[in-house]
Design a protein around this motif. Structure first.
Motif, PDB file in Angstrom:
ATOM      1  N   PRO A   8      17.504 -39.719 -11.718  1.00 45.32           N
ATOM      2  CA  PRO A   8      17.239 -40.703 -12.643  1.00 45.32           C
ATOM      3  C   PRO A   8      15.957 -41.386 -12.639  1.00 45.32           C
ATOM      4  N   THR A   9      15.457 -42.049 -13.575  1.00 45.55           N
ATOM      5  CA  THR A   9      14.327 -42.477 -13.668  1.00 45.55           C
ATOM      6  C   THR A   9      14.719 -44.029 -14.047  1.00 45.55           C
ATOM      7  N   CYS A  60      14.684 -43.366 -18.842  1.00 49.96           N
ATOM      8  CA  CYS A  60      15.305 -42.306 -18.461  1.00 49.96           C
ATOM      9  C   CYS A  60      15.747 -41.264 -19.425  1.00 49.96           C
ATOM     10  N   GLU A  85      13.953 -34.630 -12.989  1.00 49.99           N
ATOM     11  CA  GLU A  85      13.563 -36.008 -13.843  1.00 49.99           C
ATOM     12  C   GLU A  85      13.013 -35.800 -15.161  1.00 49.99           C
ATOM     13  N   THR A  87      11.518 -38.466 -18.196  1.00 54.72           N
ATOM     14  CA  THR A  87      11.158 -39.799 -18.551  1.00 54.72           C
ATOM     15  C   THR A  87      10.510 -39.788 -20.055  1.00 54.72           C
TER      16      THR A  87
END
Length: 112
Positions: A8-9, A60, A85, A87
């Motif tokens: 997760p961001t 995210c 990931e 974003t």
């Protein structure tokens, strides 16, 4: 079946009015490819500056179904077990004098 691991961001909000450095707050921490061409990301930041964006939001994107599907497809194609990931960057132009956003209509959204 895909076995990828989610990275997760963390969400963040930044005021980016000049003399803000996009490189230090956006490009350097979020563009991690060691030997990749960073110029497209720099160009996005330059465009945001030319369009007078004065705020940006980092979110995210792993919960988006289209993103999860694309990551799963890539993970399956490369043998599975990877990590990913994703974003989303949103550039905003908040009117001068506004203390903070209280609703989406308070800003001009400039997604890239």
């Amino acid at each position: 079946m895909s076995r990828w691991r989610r990275l997760p961001t963390p969400s963040a909000e930044h005021s980016c009015a000049p003399p803000f450095s996009f490189f230090q707050a956006l490009v350097e921490p979020h563009f991690r490819a060691a030997k990749a061409n960073r110029y497209p990301f720099h160009r996005i930041c330059s465009l945001a500056r030319r369009q007078q964006a004065n705020h940006f939001v980092v979110e995210c994107a792993l919960s988006r179904p289209d993103v999860a599907h694309e990551i799963s497809s890539l993970d399956d194609a490369f043998g599975g077990g990877g990590s990913a990931e994703a974003t989303v960057f949103s550039f905003l132009k908040i009117p001068k004098g506004a203390k903070r956003l209280t609703k989406a209509s308070d800003a001009v959204v400039r997604p890239y």
